[in-house]
Design a protein around this motif. Sequence first.
Motif, PDB file in Angstrom:
ATOM      1  N   GLY A 108       5.455  29.512   5.766  1.00  0.00           N
ATOM      2  CA  GLY A 108       5.452  30.240   4.500  1.00  0.00           C
ATOM      3  C   GLY A 108       4.537  31.445   4.490  1.00  0.00           C
ATOM      4  O   GLY A 108       4.613  32.278   3.587  1.00  0.00           O
ATOM      5  N   ASP A 109       3.661  31.559   5.492  1.00  0.00           N
ATOM      6  CA  ASP A 109       2.711  32.663   5.501  1.00  0.00           C
ATOM      7  C   ASP A 109       3.444  33.992   5.672  1.00  0.00           C
ATOM      8  O   ASP A 109       4.198  34.187   6.622  1.00  0.00           O
ATOM      9  N   GLY A 110       3.247  34.900   4.717  1.00  0.00           N
ATOM     10  CA  GLY A 110       3.846  36.226   4.800  1.00  0.00           C
ATOM     11  C   GLY A 110       5.241  36.336   4.207  1.00  0.00           C
ATOM     12  O   GLY A 110       5.820  37.421   4.225  1.00  0.00           O
ATOM     13  N   VAL A 111       5.794  35.250   3.660  1.00  0.00           N
ATOM     14  CA  VAL A 111       7.131  35.332   3.065  1.00  0.00           C
ATOM     15  C   VAL A 111       7.123  36.398   1.966  1.00  0.00           C
ATOM     16  O   VAL A 111       6.273  36.392   1.074  1.00  0.00           O
ATOM     17  N   ASN A 112       8.057  37.327   2.078  1.00  0.00           N
ATOM     18  CA  ASN A 112       8.197  38.449   1.133  1.00  0.00           C
ATOM     19  C   ASN A 112       6.898  39.236   0.957  1.00  0.00           C
ATOM     20  O   ASN A 112       6.733  39.935  -0.057  1.00  0.00           O
ATOM     21  N   ASN A 113       5.984  39.086   1.878  1.00  0.00           N
ATOM     22  CA  ASN A 113       4.667  39.741   1.810  1.00  0.00           C
ATOM     23  C   ASN A 113       3.885  39.389   0.555  1.00  0.00           C
ATOM     24  O   ASN A 113       2.985  40.143   0.146  1.00  0.00           O
ATOM     25  N   ILE A 114       4.211  38.255  -0.085  1.00  0.00           N
ATOM     26  CA  ILE A 114       3.491  37.854  -1.298  1.00  0.00           C
ATOM     27  C   ILE A 114       2.973  36.415  -1.247  1.00  0.00           C
ATOM     28  O   ILE A 114       2.319  35.954  -2.175  1.00  0.00           O
ATOM     29  N   TRP A 115       3.274  35.700  -0.157  1.00  0.00           N
ATOM     30  CA  TRP A 115       2.793  34.325   0.022  1.00  0.00           C
ATOM     31  C   TRP A 115       1.874  34.284   1.223  1.00  0.00           C
ATOM     32  O   TRP A 115       2.182  34.879   2.265  1.00  0.00           O
ATOM     33  N   HIS A 116       0.741  33.571   1.062  1.00  0.00           N
ATOM     34  CA  HIS A 116      -0.259  33.550   2.135  1.00  0.00           C
ATOM     35  C   HIS A 116      -0.871  32.153   2.259  1.00  0.00           C
ATOM     36  O   HIS A 116      -1.023  31.441   1.246  1.00  0.00           O
TER      37      HIS A 116
END
Length: 120
Positions: A108-116
């Motif tokens: 999930g890290d980096g999904v859509n550049n909004i999840w970290h």
Amino acid sequence: MLVGALLGATVVAAQTTAPAKVAETSKGKALVDAKGMTLYVFDKDAMGKSNCNGTCATNWPPLMAAAGAKDSGDWTVVKRDDGSMQWAYKGKPLYAWAKDAKPGDVTGDGVNNIWHVAAP
């Protein structure tokens, strides 16, 4: 002597009741849930407020807080739009990612550049 033993027991109890723990992942140290699954933060959340509801919450299940859960240190309980309660770390609500299959996954890290990955 008894007071010291009781204080020691209280400290241990407080440490074991944290809603998440720290684990090593391929992205470094991360907060993980009781099953060892990586937790994430969402850039669109406000401090102390979840903005991930409906389909978003299906894909990113919130780290739910039990009834009566109380804030403790960096851990806070935030009220979701549906009235349920969710854990937050340093004001940021925490979520799992439905596509992570096993403990240690960080897909999930980096999904859509909004999840970290939630870092401790």
